[in-house]
Design a protein around this motif. Structure first.
Motif, PDB file in Angstrom:
ATOM      1  N   GLU A  45      -6.786   2.998   5.223  1.00 54.68           N
ATOM      2  CA  GLU A  45      -6.275   4.330   5.571  1.00 54.68           C
ATOM      3  C   GLU A  45      -5.717   5.039   4.345  1.00 54.68           C
ATOM      4  O   GLU A  45      -5.928   6.243   4.161  1.00 54.68           O
ATOM      5  CB  GLU A  45      -5.196   4.198   6.647  1.00 54.68           C
ATOM      6  CG  GLU A  45      -5.745   3.773   8.000  1.00 54.68           C
ATOM      7  CD  GLU A  45      -4.648   3.525   9.018  1.00 54.68           C
ATOM      8  OE1 GLU A  45      -3.457   3.525   8.615  1.00 54.68           O
ATOM      9  OE2 GLU A  45      -4.970   3.325  10.207  1.00 54.68           O
ATOM     10  N   TRP A  98       0.817  -1.204   0.000  1.00 57.40           N
ATOM     11  CA  TRP A  98       0.000   0.000   0.000  1.00 57.40           C
ATOM     12  C   TRP A  98       0.854   1.259   0.000  1.00 57.40           C
ATOM     13  O   TRP A  98       0.434   2.314  -0.476  1.00 57.40           O
ATOM     14  CB  TRP A  98      -0.939  -0.015   1.208  1.00 57.40           C
ATOM     15  CG  TRP A  98      -2.015  -1.054   1.095  1.00 57.40           C
ATOM     16  CD1 TRP A  98      -2.077  -2.243   1.747  1.00 57.40           C
ATOM     17  CD2 TRP A  98      -3.177  -0.986   0.258  1.00 57.40           C
ATOM     18  NE1 TRP A  98      -3.209  -2.934   1.374  1.00 57.40           N
ATOM     19  CE2 TRP A  98      -3.899  -2.186   0.468  1.00 57.40           C
ATOM     20  CE3 TRP A  98      -3.671  -0.040  -0.637  1.00 57.40           C
ATOM     21  CZ2 TRP A  98      -5.102  -2.454  -0.191  1.00 57.40           C
ATOM     22  CZ3 TRP A  98      -4.864  -0.304  -1.308  1.00 57.40           C
ATOM     23  CH2 TRP A  98      -5.563  -1.505  -1.077  1.00 57.40           C
ATOM     24  N   ASN A  99       2.074   1.157   0.520  1.00 55.38           N
ATOM     25  CA  ASN A  99       2.962   2.315   0.510  1.00 55.38           C
ATOM     26  C   ASN A  99       3.312   2.718  -0.922  1.00 55.38           C
ATOM     27  O   ASN A  99       3.450   3.903  -1.229  1.00 55.38           O
ATOM     28  CB  ASN A  99       4.244   2.021   1.297  1.00 55.38           C
ATOM     29  CG  ASN A  99       3.979   1.908   2.788  1.00 55.38           C
ATOM     30  OD1 ASN A  99       3.072   2.551   3.312  1.00 55.38           O
ATOM     31  ND2 ASN A  99       4.766   1.096   3.476  1.00 55.38           N
ATOM     32  N   THR A 111      -4.354  -0.903   6.788  1.00 58.28           N
ATOM     33  CA  THR A 111      -3.447   0.013   6.100  1.00 58.28           C
ATOM     34  C   THR A 111      -4.040   0.480   4.786  1.00 58.28           C
ATOM     35  O   THR A 111      -4.022   1.673   4.464  1.00 58.28           O
ATOM     36  CB  THR A 111      -2.091  -0.671   5.854  1.00 58.28           C
ATOM     37  OG1 THR A 111      -1.531  -1.062   7.105  1.00 58.28           O
ATOM     38  CG2 THR A 111      -1.134   0.273   5.138  1.00 58.28           C
TER      39      THR A 111
END
Length: 346
Positions: A95, A61-62, A92
């Protein structure tokens, strides 16, 4: 906002791209068409498309979050597509999606596509997408809704058909909208002018006697292993792909699982079959299969193995998908063959 997938598909080409889209659900045709409409609009706008596959392995997700802030390399606008088969981004991911929706960049659009969906999937991240963009859930078309769906689809293609012809096509495709859409597209090319009657419809749609997935599943449920092998060989020779067969295979296995659970708790099996949308002519194969496999856990195992096949067919897991599919259908066809699902050979 929330739209039906058909509404989204119809509107996407006429309206500006929204910041975010969630297109999900168990009906693959509607998911595919709605997502394709968004992609087509993005192409028309000159947007660069980047795809993120989050299929159960550790999702990065980063990387997606970083891409939100990165400029496009080849185009001023971008469509970031996230393929999330299970429909659950985790904490995660939720968000990251929520942060994007709270302040979406003007030149970046997010498209999330998921195969699975239920009320349990809903969360704050879904609400965030609905506030800034579009949520479209493709629920399965119920058996009693299928004739009306076919009639609408025919009319959209400039065709008319009698109620008997519409019902005949509905029985032929047995709930598979992808198959129905293919047949209707064929009819649009081949059908004569005027209203299609049942005889004309039957002459133009695929011959029910040809090797196809419906007869394959019927042979498996009915306990005909030799027929299973023969039909599988025919499908493979015709150039079919396992990935295209799996939605129908999984659907029938899930029906079997629901019927086994109903039978185990002493429910009225005939009533449950009717609730599952099984026409009377299609009930006998399931009854025979339930005699061989009465335990609900056995059907759960079949469904889990089907997921393994689907992954292999899409290049996301090991194994020859044709061989794995044959093992599964033979296990359904004859109880002793369930040993094949342990992963061993013959």
């Amino acid at each position: 906002m929330e739209l039906r997938p058909e509404q989204l598909a119809a509107q996407a080409g006429k309206q500006p791209l929204q910041p975010a889209y969630l297109i999900a659900g168990p009906e693959p045709l509607h998911v595919l068409e709605a997502a394709d409409a968004v992609r087509a609009r993005a192409r028309a706008d000159g947007a660069e498309r980047e795809v993120f596959e989050f299929d159960g392995r550790e999702p990065d997700w980063n990387a997606l979050a970083a891409s939100f802030a990165a400029p496009g390399l080849f185009a001023p606008r971008r469509l970031l597509e996230v393929r999330l088969p299970g429909g659950k981004p985790g904490r995660t991911g939720a968000e990251v999606i929520g942060a994007f929706c709270a302040d979406p960049p003007p030149d970046t659009h997010l498209l999330i596509v998921a195969d699975e969906w239920s009320k349990a999937h809903h969360g704050k991240w879904v609400d965030a997408i609905a506030r800034c963009g579009v949520v479209a859930i493709a629920w399965a078309v119920k058996p009693h809704e299928l004739p009306a769906w076919i009639d609408r689809r025919l009319r959209e293609r400039g065709l008319r058909a009698t109620p008997e012809a519409v019902q005949g096509l509905a029985e032929r495709v047995e709930g598979n909208l992808l198959a129905a859409a293919q047949e209707i597209d064929k009819l649009a090319l081949l059908a004569p002018e005027g209203t299609l009657d049942l005889a004309t419809m039957q002459s133009l749609v695929a011959d029910a006697a040809r090797y196809d997935v419906f007869r394959l599943l019927e042979a498996s449920l009915s306990g005909q292993p030799a027929q299973v092998r023969r039909i599988l060989a025919g499908l493979r020779a015709e150039g079919e792909q396992v990935a295209g067969l799996m939605p129908m295979v999984v659907r029938e296995l899930l029906r079997g699982a629901a019927l086994a659970q109903a039978q185990a708790r002493g429910a009225n099996l005939a009533a449950e079959m009717k609730a599952q949308g099984l026409w009377e002519a299609r009930q006998a194969p399931f009854r025979r299969a339930l005699q061989r496999h009465s335990a609900p856990l056995r059907w759960t195992r079949f469904v889990a193995y089907a997921s393994r096949i689907d992954r292999a067919a899409k290049g996301r897991g090991p194994g020859d998908p044709w061989q794995l599919l044959e093992r599964l259908l033979l296990a359904v066809a004859e109880a002793p063959a369930t040993r094949l699902l342990a992963g061993g050979g013959r």
